[in-house]
Design a protein around this motif. Structure first.
Motif, mmCIF file in Angstrom:
data_model
loop_
_atom_site.group_PDB
_atom_site.id
_atom_site.type_symbol
_atom_site.label_atom_id
_atom_site.label_comp_id
_atom_site.label_asym_id
_atom_site.label_seq_id
_atom_site.Cartn_x
_atom_site.Cartn_y
_atom_site.Cartn_z
ATOM 1 N N GLU A 186 0.127 7.839 8.616
ATOM 2 C CA GLU A 186 -0.779 8.248 9.697
ATOM 3 C C GLU A 186 -0.421 7.465 10.964
ATOM 4 O O GLU A 186 -0.610 6.251 11.024
ATOM 5 C CB GLU A 186 -2.221 7.931 9.263
ATOM 6 N N ALA A 197 0.769 6.830 2.340
ATOM 7 C CA ALA A 197 -0.344 7.649 2.825
ATOM 8 C C ALA A 197 -1.544 6.803 3.245
ATOM 9 O O ALA A 197 -2.382 7.243 4.036
ATOM 10 C CB ALA A 197 -0.764 8.644 1.752
ATOM 11 N N ASP A 198 -1.625 5.557 2.735
ATOM 12 C CA ASP A 198 -2.779 4.706 3.031
ATOM 13 C C ASP A 198 -2.490 3.603 4.043
ATOM 14 O O ASP A 198 -3.410 3.060 4.653
ATOM 15 C CB ASP A 198 -3.263 4.004 1.735
ATOM 16 N N ARG A 258 -3.867 3.296 7.742
ATOM 17 C CA ARG A 258 -5.313 3.251 7.959
ATOM 18 C C ARG A 258 -5.757 1.891 8.515
ATOM 19 O O ARG A 258 -5.508 0.853 7.905
ATOM 20 C CB ARG A 258 -6.041 3.533 6.640
ATOM 21 N N ALA A 298 0.861 -1.194 0.000
ATOM 22 C CA ALA A 298 0.000 0.000 0.000
ATOM 23 C C ALA A 298 0.891 1.236 0.000
ATOM 24 O O ALA A 298 2.053 1.180 0.436
ATOM 25 C CB ALA A 298 -0.893 0.004 1.237
#
Lengths: 209, 209
Positions: free
Chosen positions: B79, B53-54, B57, B50
């Motif tokens: 994140e 940025a993803d 999650r 992935a």
């Protein structure tokens, strides 16, 4: 052999007694032998004391057990040319409290600083990775552990290795280059934290491979 | 749990596979998933990739296995708020060749730099003291060895400790403060020299006390 121990702290006394126990002729170097003899922890000792300027005379091996921050200054007074110098000191800086930082590291080491200050000495770094009681009695730990020897001079490493064997060290890992002392001294930041976490200085690493 | 592994080098792949083997849902974060999938060592892999940025999650745990010198830049895209971040990277600087030096040390550490960059992440340093194959399979060594966990957040340390137990680690020494990562990272200068002397990265220390 004749061993000159430089340093009159607890570690110096333990090493001097340890070397004498295995049959060596030991003398302890200090700035002022008369003053040291007056100190409580030395008053009952029959270890020989000598001034720094005299202690190297006739010694086969000189052992640096001074406080790392005072090592260069103390050794400046000692006759080291041609001698094996076993450096067990660590450049611990306690000026900001506990845990200490290192006053030299990574691209240099205390052992290399000593070697540069005494180009004719044969400097070997060893035993700095354990507390003094373990240095002289590795069998006091419940399992066999590992000790390291670093130095440029093969004969000097062999002298130290042989002494370590007499003390009871079996698993000895040798580095044929004094700059490996950087690695040995940089173990200390973990060592001091382990001492805190374990609540004792009586521990060591066993290298499993 | 869902684990996001950041880093597509050999160590990242070994960790991702190791976490999957013990039953976790693993996704690997990379700058460009399509490009990574084209690389020879990833083309045959069925690990999920992935974008950075993803990848965070839904993750319960994010693991930093990037090159230490690129860690801050890579993690800037992920994140991390509220998540447990397990940092296994080392700030090794190979710019002057081998052995590497450390780009941060003694009064700071890579783990603390990451924590400062992500104040809401729950950073734990662990596993950086061994090679990747030993991280995920400590029983591959002939004796039980020791692993360290350092972090400020007790719950985050417990999450990591539990994961280590699933991997087979038994002797886990915990430091309740992330700044102990300084000690864990400063073990590396000795570790890299031992790798040279032993001719293998498959070793670890067993703490004897």
């Amino acid at each position: 052999m004749r061993i000159a121990v430089i340093g009159t702290g607890s570690a110096g006394r333990q090493l001097a007694e340890g070397f004498r126990r295995i049959g060596h002729d030991v003398v302890v170097g200090t700035r002022d032998p008369a003053a040291t003899q007056q100190r409580e922890e030395w008053s009952g000792s029959d270890l020989s004391l000598a001034a720094l300027a005299d202690v190297g005379r006739g010694a086969d091996l000189v052992v640096n057990v001074t406080n790392g921050e005072g090592s260069l200054e103390a050794l400046a007074h000692v006759e080291l040319d041609g001698k094996v110098l076993l450096d067990v000191a660590n450049p611990l800086d306690f000026s900001a409290g506990f845990p200490p930082t290192l006053s030299v590291k990574d691209t240099d080491s205390l052992a290399e600083q000593i070697q540069r200050a005494h180009p004719e000495a044969r400097v070997v770094k060893a035993l700095n990775t354990v507390t003094a009681s373990v240095m002289v009695d590795p069998r006091s730990l419940p399992e066999e552990t590992t000790i390291f020897v670093a130095g440029d001079d093969a004969g000097a490493r062999e002298t130290v290795r042989s002494l370590l064997g007499e003390l009871g060290w079996v698993d000895i890992v040798e580095f044929p280059s004094l700059d490996a002392a950087r690695g040995l001294e940089m173990w200390l930041p973990l060592w001091v934290r382990l001492m805190g976490a374990l609540g004792t200085a009586e521990f060591n690493l066993r290298l499993v491979r």
